[in-house]
Write an enzyme that holds these catalytic residues in place. Structure first.
Site, PDB file in Angstrom:
ATOM      1  CE  LYS A 203       6.296   3.325   1.598  1.00 16.31           C
ATOM      2  NZ  LYS A 203       5.233   2.424   2.088  1.00 16.31           N
TER       3      LYS A 203
ATOM      4  NE  ARG B 134       5.414  -7.418  10.597  1.00 14.60           N
ATOM      5  CZ  ARG B 134       6.637  -7.375  10.084  1.00 14.60           C
ATOM      6  NH1 ARG B 134       7.198  -8.473   9.599  1.00 14.60           N
ATOM      7  NH2 ARG B 134       7.292  -6.237  10.049  1.00 14.60           N
TER       8      ARG B 134
ATOM      9  CB  THR C  10       2.167  11.150 -13.682  1.00 19.40           C
ATOM     10  OG1 THR C  10       2.411  11.249 -15.079  1.00 19.40           O
ATOM     11  CG2 THR C  10       1.506   9.822 -13.383  1.00 19.40           C
TER      12      THR C  10
ATOM     13  CE  LYS D 154       1.140   1.310   6.521  1.00 22.41           C
ATOM     14  NZ  LYS D 154       1.571   0.749   5.226  1.00 22.41           N
TER      15      LYS D 154
ATOM     16  CG  ASP E 288       5.176   8.677 -12.831  1.00 26.80           C
ATOM     17  OD1 ASP E 288       5.859   9.252 -13.713  1.00 26.80           O
ATOM     18  OD2 ASP E 288       4.556   7.625 -13.030  1.00 26.80           O
TER      19      ASP E 288
ATOM     20  CB  THR F  63      13.333   1.137   6.968  1.00 26.13           C
ATOM     21  OG1 THR F  63      12.162   0.495   6.497  1.00 26.13           O
ATOM     22  CG2 THR F  63      12.960   2.292   7.851  1.00 26.13           C
TER      23      THR F  63
ATOM     24  CG  ASP G 296       2.042   3.459   2.770  1.00 19.83           C
ATOM     25  OD1 ASP G 296       2.621   4.456   2.304  1.00 19.83           O
ATOM     26  OD2 ASP G 296       2.619   2.603   3.478  1.00 19.83           O
TER      27      ASP G 296
HETATM   28  O1  C5P Z   1       3.999  -5.101  11.058  1.00 14.88           O
HETATM   29  P1  C5P Z   1       4.733  -3.822  11.220  1.00 14.88           P
HETATM   30  O2  C5P Z   1       4.379  -3.047  12.477  1.00 14.88           O
HETATM   31  O3  C5P Z   1       6.230  -3.963  11.053  1.00 14.88           O
HETATM   32  O4  C5P Z   1       4.186  -2.957   9.986  1.00 14.88           O
HETATM   33  C1  C5P Z   1       4.646  -1.685   9.719  1.00 14.88           C
HETATM   34  C2  C5P Z   1       3.898  -1.089   8.567  1.00 14.88           C
HETATM   35  O5  C5P Z   1       4.550   0.122   8.205  1.00 14.88           O
HETATM   36  C3  C5P Z   1       3.877  -1.923   7.290  1.00 14.88           C
HETATM   37  O6  C5P Z   1       2.676  -1.618   6.591  1.00 14.88           O
HETATM   38  C4  C5P Z   1       5.079  -1.435   6.527  1.00 14.88           C
HETATM   39  O7  C5P Z   1       4.936  -1.546   5.135  1.00 14.88           O
HETATM   40  C5  C5P Z   1       5.094   0.042   6.908  1.00 14.88           C
HETATM   41  N1  C5P Z   1       6.381   0.705   6.874  1.00 14.88           N
HETATM   42  C6  C5P Z   1       7.488   0.288   7.583  1.00 14.88           C
HETATM   43  N2  C5P Z   1       8.652   0.996   7.540  1.00 14.88           N
HETATM   44  C7  C5P Z   1       8.723   2.084   6.826  1.00 14.88           C
HETATM   45  C8  C5P Z   1       7.619   2.543   6.119  1.00 14.88           C
HETATM   46  C9  C5P Z   1       6.449   1.817   6.162  1.00 14.88           C
HETATM   47  O8  C5P Z   1       7.458  -0.712   8.282  1.00 14.88           O
HETATM   48  N3  C5P Z   1       9.840   2.793   6.807  1.00 14.88           N
END
Ligand code: C5P
Length: 235
Positions: free
Chosen positions: A63, A209, A70, A34, A66, A118, A61
């Site tokens: 997101k 992470r 567009t 991603k 608009d 979230t 991603d």
């Molecule tokens: O490191 P981690 O597993 O928390 O990363 C989750 C990924 O998913 C990140 O790229 C974050 O921006 C994305 N994300 C999220 N919660 C959401 C939508 C996207 O954590 N509701």
């Protein structure tokens, strides 16, 4: 053990070089990446082309949010890049309908609606004037995503069951907030293990992470893939 194409690794790093180091380190264990806003604002599309040329799938991603015209043109441009397997737009009816129109007959790029960020809770939605709880808005937007003809939604593991039930077997349900058994939650308030997210109905898991910040990312990815193997693919 081979890659599980249901696992998506976010490249949440500041530079293309850092992302390429991680991709090199994960090697054949990961087949889906991603690219988020931070990299898209600089070298993200170039990186997406490279990743795609390596035979990997790419989730852009963006997101998008608009006016319809567009979003339609932006979606067409992203899809024409030839380096997009998944694309996010905010799950508002006119935005999703415009993205579907912009995608046209290009079937490789699937469009996902982002239901409710979230970072928003019930109080935040109240302050914004929605007059709906997060749960009620998520359900409304899943229904609107289905009506708009997008391919799926991004939802927390806790909403995956609802999205699967409403969307049916082919609907894509992509869940971030995945944490292997025993891993730190970081800032994910509504996390689930890989197996639980899949059992709830997720088609794809975004796990960052726990893998990207691990001392040995490849070993961490293999551990997540092993947890996923407990839940067979539904299709
Ligand atoms: O490191 P981690 O597993 O928390 O990363 C989750 C990924 O998913 C990140 O790229 C974050 O921006 C994305 N994300 C999220 N919660 C959401 C939508 C996207 O954590 N509701």
């Amino acid at each position: 053990m081979t890659a599980d194409s249901r696992l998506i690794i976010p490249l949440d790093m500041p530079t293309r070089a850092a992302a390429e180091r991680l991709i090199g380190c994960l090697d054949e264990t990961v087949s889906f990446y991603k690219v988020g806003l931070q990299l898209l604002a600089s070298e993200g599309m170039a990186l997406a082309h490279d990743v795609s040329r390596q035979g990997k799938q790419v989730f852009l991603d963006w997101k998008l949010h608009d006016i319809g015209a567009t979003v339609e043109r932006a979606t067409a441009a992203i899809v024409a890049s030839g380096a997009c397997d998944l694309l996010t737009v905010h799950a508002e009816p006119q935005v999703m309908a415009a993205a579907v129109k912009g995608r046209g007959g290009e079937t490789r790029a699937k469009i996902l609606g982002v239901t409710v960020l979230t970072s928003l809770d019930d109080d935040a939605l109240e302050a914004l004037g929605y007059g709906l709880s997060v749960a009620a808005l998520v359900e409304r937007r899943i229904r609107q995503a289905i009506d708009a003809g997008v391919d799926g939604v991004v939802a927390s593991p806790h909403e995956a069951e609802l999205a699967r039930r409403l969307g049916g077997p082919d609907f894509l349900v992509v869940t971030p907030g995945v944490r292997p058994t025993g891993a730190a939650l970081d800032d994910q308030a509504r996390a689930a293990t890989p197996a639980d997210a899949l059992k709830a109905g997720a088609s794809h898991l975004v796990c960052g992470r726990p893998i990207t910040a691990a001392a040995d990312p490849k070993a961490a990815a293999l551990a997540v893939i092993a947890e996923m193997a407990a839940v067979p693919r539904s299709s």
